[in-house]
Design a protein around this motif. Structure first.
Motif, PDB file in Angstrom:
ATOM      1  N   PRO A   1     -18.160  10.658   1.139  1.00  0.00           N
ATOM      2  CA  PRO A   1     -16.956  10.524   1.979  1.00  0.00           C
ATOM      3  C   PRO A   1     -16.385   9.104   1.855  1.00  0.00           C
ATOM      4  N   LEU A   2     -15.775   8.833   0.726  1.00  0.00           N
ATOM      5  CA  LEU A   2     -15.384   7.482   0.331  1.00  0.00           C
ATOM      6  C   LEU A   2     -13.879   7.391   0.160  1.00  0.00           C
ATOM      7  N   THR A   3     -13.275   6.361   0.748  1.00  0.00           N
ATOM      8  CA  THR A   3     -11.856   6.095   0.559  1.00  0.00           C
ATOM      9  C   THR A   3     -11.681   4.674   0.027  1.00  0.00           C
ATOM     10  N   VAL A   4     -10.482   4.420  -0.526  1.00  0.00           N
ATOM     11  CA  VAL A   4     -10.221   3.161  -1.219  1.00  0.00           C
ATOM     12  C   VAL A   4      -8.791   2.713  -0.917  1.00  0.00           C
ATOM     13  N   GLU A   5      -8.651   1.413  -0.704  1.00  0.00           N
ATOM     14  CA  GLU A   5      -7.320   0.829  -0.568  1.00  0.00           C
ATOM     15  C   GLU A   5      -7.118  -0.231  -1.639  1.00  0.00           C
ATOM     16  N   THR A   6      -5.861  -0.489  -1.960  1.00  0.00           N
ATOM     17  CA  THR A   6      -5.508  -1.707  -2.671  1.00  0.00           C
ATOM     18  C   THR A   6      -4.393  -2.379  -1.891  1.00  0.00           C
ATOM     19  N   THR A   7      -3.924  -3.524  -2.388  1.00  0.00           N
ATOM     20  CA  THR A   7      -2.964  -4.318  -1.623  1.00  0.00           C
ATOM     21  C   THR A   7      -1.695  -4.556  -2.417  1.00  0.00           C
ATOM     22  N   HIS A   8      -0.691  -5.015  -1.706  1.00  0.00           N
ATOM     23  CA  HIS A   8       0.596  -5.286  -2.341  1.00  0.00           C
ATOM     24  C   HIS A   8       0.483  -6.379  -3.395  1.00  0.00           C
ATOM     25  N   HIS A   9      -0.374  -7.371  -3.162  1.00  0.00           N
ATOM     26  CA  HIS A   9      -0.432  -8.443  -4.158  1.00  0.00           C
ATOM     27  C   HIS A   9      -1.082  -7.995  -5.459  1.00  0.00           C
ATOM     28  N   TYR A  10      -2.024  -7.089  -5.410  1.00  0.00           N
ATOM     29  CA  TYR A  10      -2.612  -6.617  -6.656  1.00  0.00           C
ATOM     30  C   TYR A  10      -1.660  -5.703  -7.427  1.00  0.00           C
ATOM     31  N   LEU A  11      -0.706  -5.115  -6.722  1.00  0.00           N
ATOM     32  CA  LEU A  11       0.257  -4.224  -7.363  1.00  0.00           C
ATOM     33  C   LEU A  11       1.527  -4.939  -7.820  1.00  0.00           C
ATOM     34  N   ASN A  12       1.761  -6.123  -7.303  1.00  0.00           N
ATOM     35  CA  ASN A  12       3.018  -6.818  -7.610  1.00  0.00           C
ATOM     36  C   ASN A  12       2.856  -8.096  -8.423  1.00  0.00           C
TER      37      ASN A  12
ATOM     38  N   SER B   1      -0.288 -14.036   2.650  1.00  0.00           N
ATOM     39  CA  SER B   1       0.500 -13.542   3.786  1.00  0.00           C
ATOM     40  C   SER B   1       1.598 -12.621   3.280  1.00  0.00           C
ATOM     41  N   SER B   2       1.604 -11.384   3.781  1.00  0.00           N
ATOM     42  CA  SER B   2       2.636 -10.440   3.319  1.00  0.00           C
ATOM     43  C   SER B   2       2.927  -9.332   4.323  1.00  0.00           C
ATOM     44  N   LEU B   3       2.425  -9.450   5.546  1.00  0.00           N
ATOM     45  CA  LEU B   3       2.544  -8.365   6.528  1.00  0.00           C
ATOM     46  C   LEU B   3       3.981  -7.875   6.684  1.00  0.00           C
ATOM     47  N   GLN B   4       4.919  -8.797   6.702  1.00  0.00           N
ATOM     48  CA  GLN B   4       6.316  -8.447   6.954  1.00  0.00           C
ATOM     49  C   GLN B   4       6.990  -7.745   5.786  1.00  0.00           C
ATOM     50  N   PHE B   5       6.454  -7.905   4.587  1.00  0.00           N
ATOM     51  CA  PHE B   5       7.203  -7.489   3.402  1.00  0.00           C
ATOM     52  C   PHE B   5       6.549  -6.340   2.636  1.00  0.00           C
ATOM     53  N   GLY B   6       5.567  -5.679   3.246  1.00  0.00           N
ATOM     54  CA  GLY B   6       4.831  -4.645   2.536  1.00  0.00           C
ATOM     55  C   GLY B   6       5.694  -3.489   2.063  1.00  0.00           C
ATOM     56  N   LEU B   7       6.549  -2.953   2.932  1.00  0.00           N
ATOM     57  CA  LEU B   7       7.389  -1.829   2.555  1.00  0.00           C
ATOM     58  C   LEU B   7       8.305  -2.214   1.396  1.00  0.00           C
ATOM     59  N   SER B   8       8.921  -3.368   1.490  1.00  0.00           N
ATOM     60  CA  SER B   8       9.844  -3.811   0.443  1.00  0.00           C
ATOM     61  C   SER B   8       9.109  -4.113  -0.859  1.00  0.00           C
ATOM     62  N   LEU B   9       7.950  -4.757  -0.763  1.00  0.00           N
ATOM     63  CA  LEU B   9       7.162  -5.021  -1.967  1.00  0.00           C
ATOM     64  C   LEU B   9       6.765  -3.719  -2.654  1.00  0.00           C
ATOM     65  N   PHE B  10       6.289  -2.778  -1.854  1.00  0.00           N
ATOM     66  CA  PHE B  10       5.879  -1.504  -2.429  1.00  0.00           C
ATOM     67  C   PHE B  10       7.056  -0.808  -3.099  1.00  0.00           C
ATOM     68  N   TRP B  11       8.162  -0.706  -2.382  1.00  0.00           N
ATOM     69  CA  TRP B  11       9.286   0.069  -2.907  1.00  0.00           C
ATOM     70  C   TRP B  11       9.927  -0.597  -4.123  1.00  0.00           C
ATOM     71  N   THR B  12       9.979  -1.914  -4.131  1.00  0.00           N
ATOM     72  CA  THR B  12      10.550  -2.624  -5.272  1.00  0.00           C
ATOM     73  C   THR B  12       9.839  -2.243  -6.562  1.00  0.00           C
ATOM     74  N   SER B  13       8.511  -2.177  -6.509  1.00  0.00           N
ATOM     75  CA  SER B  13       7.732  -1.859  -7.713  1.00  0.00           C
ATOM     76  C   SER B  13       7.511  -0.362  -7.892  1.00  0.00           C
TER      77      SER B  13
END
Length: 457
Positions: free
Chosen positions: A258-269, A336-348
């Motif tokens: 029962p394993l889940t995984v996250e990554t972050t905006h900085h590793y994707l951008n 620090s990126s809490l405020q910009f996650g949606l925009s960072l994700f959508w841009t890429s």
């Protein structure tokens, strides 16, 4: 952009996204849609919401945020962190057990954190507990008190008050968590014997990158998968930066972990090749890796091997980033990126064929499910909280210090042009952010997770 062709499809599937065409208002839509919205908003009061040609989505759930209060409020705090969240369309955060002082590793410390958060949160806030050596008897009381789960480190955490755990500590913690339905989060890096990186210039990012090779994540995740299979306790890998462990993760899941995984905006951008010398604002642990690795993470997201994307918002004061010396080996690791996650994700993501439905799944639904908040957060369905983000996916803007709301304005995204601008954020039916302004008082509340009552050990 014209979304009108999708109106009826998406309203009939309110679990994902609502589109409103340019002429659309809540009161102007068909009666059955109005009734659904009234149910979602938990009110029958008539009101009009004209969002123009904007998109309405469930509020984002960011389950990896370091608020640092109490104890390190010069780094961040609930007031500024939750304002930044609201400005970014985040309606729920889950606060990590470090780097506050004291850390959330005992029931008493959890209550102290709750007192610090009271009256300061503009968005709803849940809390992670922590597993450290010697606190196994604190875990079940914290489960009953409502923490979302627990985080541990397999390597030095960066702060002495939150020491990393041994294999013996992990076995003890897993036994305590069996039968609770709770989850154990892992900072998955481990010290391993590897060819010592040649001494390099501490001002060059490549020197730091060689000190945290992929094998550190690979071996840590090997440990996590074995524990997860052995104990059948939910486990979660935070901020996956290396694509190398993905095969291990797939195999463990196939075997029933029962394993889940996250990554972050900085590793994707971001990518290692583009980080300038002395630019310590890019340092984080695990490190940002190369472009080829980044694209493998995107492929894993699309394939479902990575479940969600979070900020891992980890601010500090500018002096701890060693900006004057530019020494990567001494600088604090955190972005620090809490405020910009949606925009960072959508841009890429929009350039790689991801849809709005993918955004909802990765930023809203899956994080809510991890935290057992999916009965109230992460989806727009009747009975859920009316947490909404209204945003323009076509609008571009540039990140600058004047539009950053977290306490310390240092971020690697300064000067970056992003696509997708948040216009308004609604928490439980109340507007907490609109066009640069916040509600006159904090309207967020603490969230407590109801877990199972386990059998006595």
């Amino acid at each position: 952009m014209d979304y009108s062709d999708d109106v009826f499809h998406t309203f009939l599937d309110l679990d994902t996204v609502i589109y409103l065409p340019v002429y659309g208002t809540v009161t102007g839509l068909p009666v059955f849609i109005q009734n659904i919205l009234n149910c979602v908003l938990k009110t029958n009061e008539a009101f009009t919401v004209d969002v123009g040609n904007s998109l309405i989505m469930p509020g984002i759930v960011d389950c990896h945020v370091h608020v640092n209060e109490p104890g390190r409020t010069s780094w961040e705090g609930y007031w500024t962190a939750t304002q930044a969240a609201a400005a970014g369309g985040v309606t729920t955060i889950v606060d990590m057990p470090l780097n506050s002082i004291p850390p959330t590793t005992t029931l008493r410390n959890f209550h102290e954190k709750l007192r610090a958060a009271t009256g300061q949160c503009f968005v709803d806030t849940a809390f992670w507990g922590g597993v450290i050596p010697g606190n196994k008897l604190e875990l079940r009381p914290m489960v009953q008190a409502g923490v979302a789960g627990f985080k541990c480190f397999l390597i030095h955490s960066g702060v002495d008050e939150f020491p990393h755990v041994s294999d013996t500590d992990l076995d003890s913690a897993m036994k305590q968590l069996q039968g609770t339905g709770s989850v154990l989060l892992f900072h998955a890096e481990r010290e391993v014997k590897h060819a010592a990186a040649e001494k390099g210039d501490p001002h060059e990012y490549s020197t730091f990158l060689r000190s945290r090779p992929d094998i550190m994540e690979l071996e840590a995740i090997r440990t996590v998968t074995q524990l997860c299979l052995q104990y059948q306790v939910r486990c979660h890998i935070v901020h996956l930066s290396s694509a190398q462990p993905l095969e291990l993760i797939r195999a463990a899941r196939k075997a029933g972990a029962p394993l889940t995984v996250e990554t972050t905006h900085h590793y994707l951008n971001l990518c290692a090749e583009n980080i300038p010398a002395r630019a310590t604002q890019f340092k984080c642990c695990p490190p940002i890796r190369d472009t080829a690795n980044r694209e493998l993470l995107w492929s894993a997201l699309k394939a479902g091997d990575i479940d969600m994307v979070v900020s891992d918002h980890s601010p500090c004061t500018p002096d701890l980033k060693c900006l004057d010396s530019g020494d990567f080996t001494q600088a604090w690791g955190g972005i620090s990126s809490l405020q910009f996650g949606l925009s960072l994700f959508w841009t890429s993501a929009s350039k790689r064929g991801f849809s709005f439905f993918d955004a909802v799944r990765l930023l809203c639904k899956e994080p809510a499910q991890l935290c057992r908040l999916d009965d109230q957060k992460g989806s727009l369905i009747p009975g859920h909280d009316a947490d909404l983000v209204i945003w323009d996916p076509e609008k571009e803007f540039t990140v600058n210090k004047d539009n950053i709301h977290h306490k310390n304005k240092l971020t690697p995204y300064l000067g970056l042009a992003l696509r997708g601008k948040v216009k308004a954020t609604i928490v439980r039916g109340k507007v907490v952010y609109s066009h640069g302004s916040f509600s006159s008082q904090p309207l967020g509340k603490p969230l407590f997770i109801h877990h199972k009552t386990p059998s006595p050990l």
